[in-house]
Design a protein around this motif. Structure first.
Motif, PDB file in Angstrom:
ATOM      1  N   ILE A 217     144.410  22.067  87.047  1.00  0.00           N
ATOM      2  CA  ILE A 217     143.121  21.968  86.614  1.00  0.00           C
ATOM      3  C   ILE A 217     142.925  21.871  85.213  1.00  0.00           C
ATOM      4  N   HIS A 218     144.052  22.308  84.354  1.00  0.00           N
ATOM      5  CA  HIS A 218     143.714  22.400  83.117  1.00  0.00           C
ATOM      6  C   HIS A 218     144.237  20.862  82.378  1.00  0.00           C
ATOM      7  N   ALA A 219     145.307  20.056  83.258  1.00  0.00           N
ATOM      8  CA  ALA A 219     145.713  18.964  82.740  1.00  0.00           C
ATOM      9  C   ALA A 219     144.720  17.657  83.059  1.00  0.00           C
ATOM     10  N   THR A 220     143.631  17.606  82.146  1.00  0.00           N
ATOM     11  CA  THR A 220     142.766  16.519  82.485  1.00  0.00           C
ATOM     12  C   THR A 220     142.686  15.593  81.445  1.00  0.00           C
ATOM     13  N   PRO A 221     142.122  14.436  81.533  1.00  0.00           N
ATOM     14  CA  PRO A 221     141.909  13.362  80.544  1.00  0.00           C
ATOM     15  C   PRO A 221     141.294  13.968  79.165  1.00  0.00           C
ATOM     16  N   GLU A 222     140.163  14.920  79.492  1.00  0.00           N
ATOM     17  CA  GLU A 222     139.594  15.621  78.430  1.00  0.00           C
ATOM     18  C   GLU A 222     140.555  16.249  77.321  1.00  0.00           C
ATOM     19  N   GLU A 223     141.355  17.137  78.249  1.00  0.00           N
ATOM     20  CA  GLU A 223     142.466  17.797  77.356  1.00  0.00           C
ATOM     21  C   GLU A 223     143.222  16.736  76.775  1.00  0.00           C
ATOM     22  N   GLN A 224     143.617  15.908  77.225  1.00  0.00           N
ATOM     23  CA  GLN A 224     144.633  14.945  76.605  1.00  0.00           C
ATOM     24  C   GLN A 224     143.823  14.305  75.481  1.00  0.00           C
TER      25      GLN A 224
END
Length: 173
Positions: free
Chosen positions: A88-95
C-alpha cells in the motif's frame, strides 16, 4: 483554479531563507542520477515505507523471533498484514517524495563530506609532523583543497570539447 494559481505565485515570490542557500531543484523529476545516488534514493524510500509500516513489521518480527522452519507457517497472518502494508505504501508518489527528500538533504551531505575530508587532511598533517615525514607536495595539497570546494555533481556536466548535433564538423555520436 484561481486560488491555486494565486497561492503558487505568492509562494514563489518569497522563498524561505533555507532555500536561498541551497541550489533549487530543477524540476519535479530532476536529472538522472548516478547508480550510487539512485541507491541512496532507494534507501530513503525503503526507510520511509518501513517507518509507515512499523507496527506491522514489529508484529511479524515478534512472531518469528525464535522460530526457524515453523515461522512461515505460524506467522502467516502477520506476514500477510506486513506485506499488504508495504504494498500500500510503496507507491510511485512515495518514490517521488523520497527523491525530493534526497535532493533537500544534498547540502547537508556536502557539508558532512567536506567536514570529514578536512578532518582527514588535518590528521594527516599532524601525523607527518609527529613522525617527521616530509610535507606533501604543495600541488597535491592544492588539488585536494580544490576538490573539496567543488559542488556536488547531479546529472553531470556537458563536455566543452564534445561536438554536438548540428554543429560544424560533427553530427553527434
Amino acid at each position: 483554479m484561481a486560488t491555486m494559481s494565486a497561492s503558487s505565485s505568492s509562494s514563489s515570490s518569497s522563498p524561505p531563507p533555507a532555500a536561498a542557500k541551497a541550489r533549487p531543484i530543477p524540476s519535479r523529476n530532476p536529472l538522472p542520477l548516478s547508480a550510487s545516488q539512485e541507491a541512496q534514493v532507494r534507501d530513503v524510500f525503503y526507510a520511509r515505507v518501513r517507518a509507515k509500516c512499523g507496527p506491522e513489521i514489529k508484529a511479524f518480527a515478534d512472531c518469528a523471533q525464535g522460530r526457524t522452519f515453523s515461522a512461515p507457517f505460524l506467522c502467516r497472518g502477520p506476514l500477510h498484514v506486513m506485506n499488504n502494508c508495504m504494498k500500500i505504501h510503496a507507491t510511485p508518489e512515495e518514490q517521488d517524495a523520497a527523491r525530493e527528500e534526497w535532493f533537500e538533504k544534498r547540502v547537508e551531505r556536502q557539508k558532512e563530506k567536506e567536514r570529514k575530508a578536512r578532518r582527514k587532511l588535518e590528521q594527516e598533517k599532524f601525523l607527518r609532523e609527529w613522525w617527521g615525514l616530509p610535507e606533501k607536495d604543495r600541488e597535491i595539497a592544492r588539488r585536494e583543497m580544490e576538490k573539496l570546494e567543488r559542488p556536488e555533481r547531479i546529472g553531470g556536466f556537458v563536455s566543452e570539447r564534445r561536438k554536438r548535433f548540428g554543429e560544424e564538423g560533427g553530427e553527434g555520436r
